[in-house]
Motif scaffolding. Structure first.
Motif, PDB file in Angstrom:
ATOM      1  N   GLY A   1     -23.889 124.836 -16.791  1.00 14.79           N
ATOM      2  CA  GLY A   1     -24.321 126.230 -16.804  1.00 14.79           C
ATOM      3  C   GLY A   1     -23.141 127.175 -16.709  1.00 14.79           C
ATOM      4  O   GLY A   1     -22.004 126.768 -16.435  1.00 14.79           O
ATOM      5  N   TRP A   2     -23.406 128.477 -16.910  1.00 17.99           N
ATOM      6  CA  TRP A   2     -22.313 129.450 -16.924  1.00 17.99           C
ATOM      7  C   TRP A   2     -21.611 129.536 -15.582  1.00 17.99           C
ATOM      8  O   TRP A   2     -20.396 129.749 -15.524  1.00 17.99           O
ATOM      9  N   LEU A   3     -22.344 129.307 -14.494  1.00 18.29           N
ATOM     10  CA  LEU A   3     -21.712 129.372 -13.180  1.00 18.29           C
ATOM     11  C   LEU A   3     -20.821 128.153 -12.950  1.00 18.29           C
ATOM     12  O   LEU A   3     -19.789 128.249 -12.287  1.00 18.29           O
ATOM     13  N   HIS A   4     -21.224 126.995 -13.499  1.00 17.20           N
ATOM     14  CA  HIS A   4     -20.368 125.809 -13.425  1.00 17.20           C
ATOM     15  C   HIS A   4     -19.072 126.035 -14.212  1.00 17.20           C
ATOM     16  O   HIS A   4     -17.995 125.603 -13.792  1.00 17.20           O
TER      17      HIS A   4
ATOM     18  N   THR B   1     -34.310 139.380  -0.680  1.00 16.38           N
ATOM     19  CA  THR B   1     -35.115 138.307  -1.267  1.00 16.38           C
ATOM     20  C   THR B   1     -34.950 138.271  -2.781  1.00 16.38           C
ATOM     21  O   THR B   1     -34.782 137.192  -3.382  1.00 16.38           O
ATOM     22  N   ALA B   2     -34.996 139.441  -3.399  1.00 17.27           N
ATOM     23  CA  ALA B   2     -34.832 139.517  -4.854  1.00 17.27           C
ATOM     24  C   ALA B   2     -33.450 139.030  -5.285  1.00 17.27           C
ATOM     25  O   ALA B   2     -33.315 138.358  -6.314  1.00 17.27           O
ATOM     26  N   ALA B   3     -32.423 139.345  -4.482  1.00 17.69           N
ATOM     27  CA  ALA B   3     -31.058 138.903  -4.809  1.00 17.69           C
ATOM     28  C   ALA B   3     -30.961 137.385  -4.796  1.00 17.69           C
ATOM     29  O   ALA B   3     -30.335 136.774  -5.683  1.00 17.69           O
ATOM     30  N   GLY B   4     -31.592 136.750  -3.793  1.00 21.44           N
ATOM     31  CA  GLY B   4     -31.568 135.296  -3.724  1.00 21.44           C
ATOM     32  C   GLY B   4     -32.300 134.660  -4.891  1.00 21.44           C
ATOM     33  O   GLY B   4     -31.798 133.717  -5.526  1.00 21.44           O
ATOM     34  N   ILE B   5     -33.480 135.164  -5.200  1.00 17.64           N
ATOM     35  CA  ILE B   5     -34.262 134.607  -6.311  1.00 17.64           C
ATOM     36  C   ILE B   5     -33.539 134.806  -7.636  1.00 17.64           C
ATOM     37  O   ILE B   5     -33.428 133.882  -8.454  1.00 17.64           O
ATOM     38  N   LEU B   6     -33.030 136.018  -7.858  1.00 15.33           N
ATOM     39  CA  LEU B   6     -32.329 136.300  -9.103  1.00 15.33           C
ATOM     40  C   LEU B   6     -31.067 135.451  -9.245  1.00 15.33           C
ATOM     41  O   LEU B   6     -30.764 134.945 -10.335  1.00 15.33           O
ATOM     42  N   GLY B   7     -30.351 135.291  -8.131  1.00 16.18           N
ATOM     43  CA  GLY B   7     -29.134 134.492  -8.172  1.00 16.18           C
ATOM     44  C   GLY B   7     -29.383 133.076  -8.645  1.00 16.18           C
ATOM     45  O   GLY B   7     -28.636 132.540  -9.479  1.00 16.18           O
ATOM     46  N   TYR B   8     -30.423 132.447  -8.148  1.00 16.49           N
ATOM     47  CA  TYR B   8     -30.731 131.068  -8.544  1.00 16.49           C
ATOM     48  C   TYR B   8     -31.392 131.009  -9.915  1.00 16.49           C
ATOM     49  O   TYR B   8     -31.224 130.024 -10.652  1.00 16.49           O
ATOM     50  N   ALA B   9     -32.151 132.054 -10.264  1.00 16.11           N
ATOM     51  CA  ALA B   9     -32.825 132.054 -11.562  1.00 16.11           C
ATOM     52  C   ALA B   9     -31.826 132.111 -12.717  1.00 16.11           C
ATOM     53  O   ALA B   9     -32.053 131.513 -13.780  1.00 16.11           O
ATOM     54  N   VAL B  10     -30.704 132.838 -12.522  1.00 19.99           N
ATOM     55  CA  VAL B  10     -29.730 133.001 -13.605  1.00 19.99           C
ATOM     56  C   VAL B  10     -28.478 132.141 -13.405  1.00 19.99           C
ATOM     57  O   VAL B  10     -27.515 132.279 -14.155  1.00 19.99           O
ATOM     58  N   SER B  11     -28.490 131.253 -12.418  1.00 21.93           N
ATOM     59  CA  SER B  11     -27.289 130.486 -12.073  1.00 21.93           C
ATOM     60  C   SER B  11     -26.948 129.403 -13.079  1.00 21.93           C
ATOM     61  O   SER B  11     -25.825 128.900 -13.083  1.00 21.93           O
ATOM     62  N   GLY B  12     -27.900 129.025 -13.909  1.00 22.93           N
ATOM     63  CA  GLY B  12     -27.638 127.960 -14.869  1.00 22.93           C
ATOM     64  C   GLY B  12     -27.595 126.584 -14.252  1.00 22.93           C
ATOM     65  O   GLY B  12     -26.889 125.692 -14.739  1.00 22.93           O
ATOM     66  N   LEU B  13     -28.360 126.371 -13.166  1.00 17.40           N
ATOM     67  CA  LEU B  13     -28.366 125.063 -12.501  1.00 17.40           C
ATOM     68  C   LEU B  13     -29.165 124.020 -13.270  1.00 17.40           C
ATOM     69  O   LEU B  13     -29.102 122.843 -12.952  1.00 17.40           O
TER      70      LEU B  13
ATOM     71  N   ALA C   1     -24.416 129.043  -0.826  1.00 16.02           N
ATOM     72  CA  ALA C   1     -24.580 127.650  -1.229  1.00 16.02           C
ATOM     73  C   ALA C   1     -24.364 127.472  -2.728  1.00 16.02           C
ATOM     74  O   ALA C   1     -24.005 126.379  -3.179  1.00 16.02           O
ATOM     75  N   LEU C   2     -24.596 128.525  -3.521  1.00 18.58           N
ATOM     76  CA  LEU C   2     -24.349 128.431  -4.963  1.00 18.58           C
ATOM     77  C   LEU C   2     -22.902 128.060  -5.257  1.00 18.58           C
ATOM     78  O   LEU C   2     -22.613 127.366  -6.232  1.00 18.58           O
ATOM     79  N   LEU C   3     -21.995 128.537  -4.417  1.00 16.72           N
ATOM     80  CA  LEU C   3     -20.586 128.215  -4.612  1.00 16.72           C
ATOM     81  C   LEU C   3     -20.345 126.725  -4.440  1.00 16.72           C
ATOM     82  O   LEU C   3     -19.644 126.095  -5.237  1.00 16.72           O
ATOM     83  N   ALA C   4     -20.946 126.142  -3.393  1.00 19.58           N
ATOM     84  CA  ALA C   4     -20.782 124.710  -3.150  1.00 19.58           C
ATOM     85  C   ALA C   4     -21.510 123.879  -4.201  1.00 19.58           C
ATOM     86  O   ALA C   4     -21.074 122.784  -4.556  1.00 19.58           O
ATOM     87  N   LEU C   5     -22.632 124.378  -4.712  1.00 20.48           N
ATOM     88  CA  LEU C   5     -23.420 123.637  -5.695  1.00 20.48           C
ATOM     89  C   LEU C   5     -22.743 123.561  -7.052  1.00 20.48           C
ATOM     90  O   LEU C   5     -22.952 122.601  -7.800  1.00 20.48           O
ATOM     91  N   THR C   6     -21.949 124.570  -7.378  1.00 21.96           N
ATOM     92  CA  THR C   6     -21.391 124.656  -8.733  1.00 21.96           C
ATOM     93  C   THR C   6     -19.874 124.517  -8.798  1.00 21.96           C
ATOM     94  O   THR C   6     -19.301 124.635  -9.876  1.00 21.96           O
ATOM     95  N   THR C   7     -19.234 124.244  -7.659  1.00 26.72           N
ATOM     96  CA  THR C   7     -17.771 124.178  -7.632  1.00 26.72           C
ATOM     97  C   THR C   7     -17.309 122.936  -6.878  1.00 26.72           C
ATOM     98  O   THR C   7     -17.750 122.699  -5.755  1.00 26.72           O
ATOM     99  N   ARG C   8     -16.438 122.180  -7.497  1.00 26.48           N
ATOM    100  CA  ARG C   8     -15.854 121.037  -6.795  1.00 26.48           C
ATOM    101  C   ARG C   8     -14.960 121.530  -5.661  1.00 26.48           C
ATOM    102  O   ARG C   8     -14.297 122.569  -5.780  1.00 26.48           O
ATOM    103  N   VAL C   9     -14.939 120.767  -4.574  1.00 23.97           N
ATOM    104  CA  VAL C   9     -14.156 121.161  -3.401  1.00 23.97           C
ATOM    105  C   VAL C   9     -12.690 121.331  -3.756  1.00 23.97           C
ATOM    106  O   VAL C   9     -12.036 122.279  -3.309  1.00 23.97           O
ATOM    107  N   THR C  10     -12.147 120.437  -4.575  1.00 21.79           N
ATOM    108  CA  THR C  10     -10.726 120.529  -4.929  1.00 21.79           C
ATOM    109  C   THR C  10     -10.435 121.809  -5.708  1.00 21.79           C
ATOM    110  O   THR C  10      -9.415 122.469  -5.470  1.00 21.79           O
ATOM    111  N   ALA C  11     -11.340 122.185  -6.621  1.00 19.66           N
ATOM    112  CA  ALA C  11     -11.140 123.415  -7.393  1.00 19.66           C
ATOM    113  C   ALA C  11     -11.221 124.641  -6.492  1.00 19.66           C
ATOM    114  O   ALA C  11     -10.437 125.586  -6.634  1.00 19.66           O
ATOM    115  N   LEU C  12     -12.162 124.609  -5.555  1.00 17.79           N
ATOM    116  CA  LEU C  12     -12.313 125.732  -4.629  1.00 17.79           C
ATOM    117  C   LEU C  12     -11.093 125.855  -3.727  1.00 17.79           C
ATOM    118  O   LEU C  12     -10.579 126.960  -3.492  1.00 17.79           O
TER     119      LEU C  12
END
Length: 203
Positions: free
Chosen positions: A10-13, A45-57, A109-120
Protein backbone atom coordinates in the motif's frame (compact mmCIF):
# COMPACT_ATOMS: atom_id res chain seq x y z
CA UNK A 1 12.68 -8.87 17.72
CA UNK A 2 8.89 -9.16 17.58
CA UNK A 3 7.15 -6.26 15.86
CA UNK A 4 3.71 -5.44 14.48
CA UNK A 5 5.07 -4.97 10.95
CA UNK A 6 2.91 -6.53 8.26
CA UNK A 7 4.29 -6.78 4.73
CA UNK A 8 2.27 -4.98 2.09
CA UNK A 9 2.45 -2.75 -0.96
CA UNK A 10 0.00 0.00 0.00
CA UNK A 11 0.96 3.66 -0.30
CA UNK A 12 1.79 3.88 3.39
CA UNK A 13 4.11 0.86 3.10
CA UNK A 14 5.86 2.47 0.12
CA UNK A 15 6.23 5.86 1.78
CA UNK A 16 9.78 6.54 3.09
CA UNK A 17 10.11 6.02 6.83
CA UNK A 18 11.15 9.61 7.62
CA UNK A 19 8.24 11.46 5.95
CA UNK A 20 5.86 8.76 7.19
CA UNK A 21 7.03 9.28 10.77
CA UNK A 22 6.53 13.04 10.50
CA UNK A 23 3.08 12.60 8.92
CA UNK A 24 1.79 10.19 11.55
CA UNK A 25 3.29 12.10 14.47
CA UNK A 26 1.71 15.31 13.16
CA UNK A 27 -1.71 13.67 13.02
CA UNK A 28 -1.26 12.14 16.48
CA UNK A 29 -0.19 15.52 17.88
CA UNK A 30 -3.17 17.25 16.27
CA UNK A 31 -5.56 14.68 17.76
CA UNK A 32 -3.91 14.95 21.17
CA UNK A 33 -4.28 18.74 21.25
CA UNK A 34 -8.03 18.71 20.63
CA UNK A 35 -10.06 20.30 23.44
CA UNK A 36 -12.15 18.17 25.80
CA UNK A 37 -15.51 18.64 24.07
CA UNK A 38 -18.09 16.32 22.53
CA UNK A 39 -17.12 17.33 19.01
CA UNK A 40 -13.49 16.46 19.74
CA UNK A 41 -14.51 12.85 20.38
CA UNK A 42 -16.18 12.75 16.96
CA UNK A 43 -13.14 14.29 15.25
CA UNK A 44 -10.70 11.90 16.98
CA UNK A 45 -12.86 8.89 16.10
CA UNK A 46 -13.17 10.02 12.49
CA UNK A 47 -9.39 10.53 12.28
CA UNK A 48 -8.75 6.97 13.44
CA UNK A 49 -11.28 5.44 11.06
CA UNK A 50 -10.11 7.54 8.11
CA UNK A 51 -6.47 6.77 8.84
CA UNK A 52 -7.01 3.02 8.63
CA UNK A 53 -9.49 3.25 5.75
CA UNK A 54 -6.95 4.99 3.48
CA UNK A 55 -3.78 3.36 4.87
CA UNK A 56 -3.55 0.75 2.14
CA UNK A 57 -3.24 -2.16 4.59
CA UNK A 58 -5.18 -4.41 2.23
CA UNK A 59 -8.11 -4.73 -0.12
CA UNK A 60 -11.67 -3.96 0.88
CA UNK A 61 -12.24 -3.52 4.60
CA UNK A 62 -8.84 -4.87 5.66
CA UNK A 63 -7.86 -1.52 7.15
CA UNK A 64 -11.05 -1.24 9.18
CA UNK A 65 -10.70 -4.81 10.44
CA UNK A 66 -7.14 -4.01 11.52
CA UNK A 67 -8.45 -0.94 13.32
CA UNK A 68 -10.88 -3.15 15.20
CA UNK A 69 -8.02 -5.45 16.24
CA UNK A 70 -5.94 -2.52 17.44
CA UNK A 71 -8.80 -1.07 19.49
CA UNK A 72 -9.56 -4.49 20.97
CA UNK A 73 -5.91 -4.91 21.92
CA UNK A 74 -5.98 -1.73 24.02
CA UNK A 75 -9.47 -2.20 25.45
CA UNK A 76 -8.19 -2.26 29.04
CA UNK A 77 -6.42 1.05 28.52
CA UNK A 78 -9.72 2.43 27.24
CA UNK A 79 -11.67 1.06 30.20
CA UNK A 80 -9.22 2.31 32.83
CA UNK A 81 -8.98 5.73 31.18
CA UNK A 82 -12.76 6.01 30.86
CA UNK A 83 -13.45 5.07 34.49
CA UNK A 84 -10.84 7.43 35.92
CA UNK A 85 -11.94 10.30 33.68
CA UNK A 86 -15.61 9.80 34.54
CA UNK A 87 -14.86 9.86 38.26
CA UNK A 88 -12.69 12.96 38.25
CA UNK A 89 -13.81 15.02 35.24
CA UNK A 90 -17.32 14.06 34.18
CA UNK A 91 -18.94 12.66 31.01
CA UNK A 92 -17.93 15.18 28.34
CA UNK A 93 -14.18 15.37 29.14
CA UNK A 94 -14.13 11.60 29.74
CA UNK A 95 -15.56 10.75 26.32
CA UNK A 96 -13.36 13.30 24.56
CA UNK A 97 -10.17 12.21 26.34
CA UNK A 98 -10.82 8.50 25.81
CA UNK A 99 -11.44 9.11 22.11
CA UNK A 100 -8.27 11.19 21.80
CA UNK A 101 -6.09 8.66 23.63
CA UNK A 102 -7.51 5.73 21.65
CA UNK A 103 -7.11 7.54 18.33
CA UNK A 104 -3.53 8.53 19.17
CA UNK A 105 -2.60 4.94 20.05
CA UNK A 106 -4.15 3.30 16.99
CA UNK A 107 -2.78 5.97 14.63
CA UNK A 108 0.71 5.54 16.09
CA UNK A 109 0.32 1.79 15.53
CA UNK A 110 0.08 2.48 11.78
CA UNK A 111 3.75 3.39 11.87
CA UNK A 112 4.68 0.03 13.39
CA UNK A 113 2.32 -1.85 11.05
CA UNK A 114 3.77 -0.38 7.87
CA UNK A 115 7.43 0.25 8.72
CA UNK A 116 10.23 -2.16 9.46
CA UNK A 117 12.03 -1.44 12.72
CA UNK A 118 15.39 -1.09 10.97
CA UNK A 119 13.99 1.47 8.50
CA UNK A 120 12.37 3.43 11.31
CA UNK A 121 15.55 3.38 13.38
CA UNK A 122 17.65 4.59 10.45
CA UNK A 123 15.18 7.40 9.67
CA UNK A 124 15.14 8.67 13.25
CA UNK A 125 18.91 8.46 13.51
CA UNK A 126 19.35 10.46 10.29
CA UNK A 127 16.92 13.08 11.51
CA UNK A 128 18.73 13.46 14.83
CA UNK A 129 22.23 13.41 13.34
CA UNK A 130 22.60 17.24 13.25
CA UNK A 131 22.00 17.32 17.01
CA UNK A 132 25.23 15.40 17.60
CA UNK A 133 26.99 18.78 17.46
CA UNK A 134 25.21 19.54 20.73
CA UNK A 135 26.63 16.41 22.34
CA UNK A 136 23.54 14.22 21.90
CA UNK A 137 23.91 10.56 21.00
CA UNK A 138 21.56 10.26 18.03
CA UNK A 139 21.95 6.47 17.89
CA UNK A 140 20.78 5.92 21.47
CA UNK A 141 17.95 8.43 21.20
CA UNK A 142 16.77 6.78 17.98
CA UNK A 143 16.82 3.40 19.72
CA UNK A 144 14.81 4.77 22.63
CA UNK A 145 12.15 6.29 20.37
CA UNK A 146 11.94 3.22 18.15
CA UNK A 147 11.62 0.84 21.09
CA UNK A 148 8.91 3.03 22.64
CA UNK A 149 6.90 3.22 19.42
CA UNK A 150 7.20 -0.51 18.78
CA UNK A 151 6.79 -1.97 22.25
CA UNK A 152 3.46 -0.49 23.36
CA UNK A 153 1.33 -1.93 20.53
CA UNK A 154 3.22 -5.24 20.68
CA UNK A 155 2.41 -5.65 24.38
CA UNK A 156 -1.19 -4.74 23.65
CA UNK A 157 -1.37 -7.54 21.10
CA UNK A 158 0.30 -9.96 23.50
CA UNK A 159 -2.25 -9.11 26.19
CA UNK A 160 -5.02 -9.94 23.72
CA UNK A 161 -3.35 -13.26 22.88
CA UNK A 162 -3.11 -14.17 26.56
CA UNK A 163 -6.82 -13.45 26.99
CA UNK A 164 -7.69 -15.55 23.93
CA UNK A 165 -5.61 -18.46 25.20
CA UNK A 166 -7.32 -18.31 28.60
CA UNK A 167 -10.77 -18.30 27.01
CA UNK A 168 -9.81 -21.26 24.80
CA UNK A 169 -8.93 -23.22 27.95
CA UNK A 170 -12.19 -22.23 29.63
CA UNK A 171 -10.51 -20.02 32.23
CA UNK A 172 -12.56 -17.35 33.95
CA UNK A 173 -12.12 -13.72 32.93
CA UNK A 174 -10.31 -12.89 36.13
CA UNK A 175 -7.59 -10.18 36.23
CA UNK A 176 -5.70 -12.21 38.85
CA UNK A 177 -5.26 -15.13 36.45
CA UNK A 178 -4.27 -12.74 33.66
CA UNK A 179 -1.44 -10.86 35.36
CA UNK A 180 1.09 -13.70 35.78
CA UNK A 181 0.88 -15.07 32.20
CA UNK A 182 1.03 -11.57 30.79
CA UNK A 183 4.08 -10.71 32.89
CA UNK A 184 5.81 -13.85 31.60
CA UNK A 185 5.04 -12.87 28.00
CA UNK A 186 6.16 -9.28 28.64
CA UNK A 187 9.43 -10.43 30.18
CA UNK A 188 10.02 -12.78 27.25
CA UNK A 189 9.54 -9.86 24.89
CA UNK A 190 11.97 -7.81 26.99
CA UNK A 191 14.56 -10.59 26.64
CA UNK A 192 14.06 -10.69 22.87
CA UNK A 193 14.36 -6.92 22.73
CA UNK A 194 17.55 -7.05 24.79
CA UNK A 195 19.03 -9.67 22.46
CA UNK A 196 18.15 -7.52 19.44
CA UNK A 197 19.79 -4.46 20.98
CA UNK A 198 22.88 -6.46 21.91
CA UNK A 199 23.12 -7.68 18.33
CA UNK A 200 23.29 -4.02 17.27
CA UNK A 201 26.17 -3.45 19.67
CA UNK A 202 24.16 -1.67 22.38
CA UNK A 203 25.22 -2.43 25.94
Amino acid sequence: MLTLYRPGNGWLHRMPAGPKLLLILSVVLAVSLLPSHWWSAAVATAAGILGYAVSGLGAGLSGIRELGRQVFAVRWVIVITAVSQLIFLGPEPAVANVARVTAAIVLAALLALTTRVTALLDAIERGLHPLERLGLDSHRIALLLTVTISTIPVLGRRASEVRDAQRARGARNDPRTFVVPFLIVALKHADELGDALTARGVR
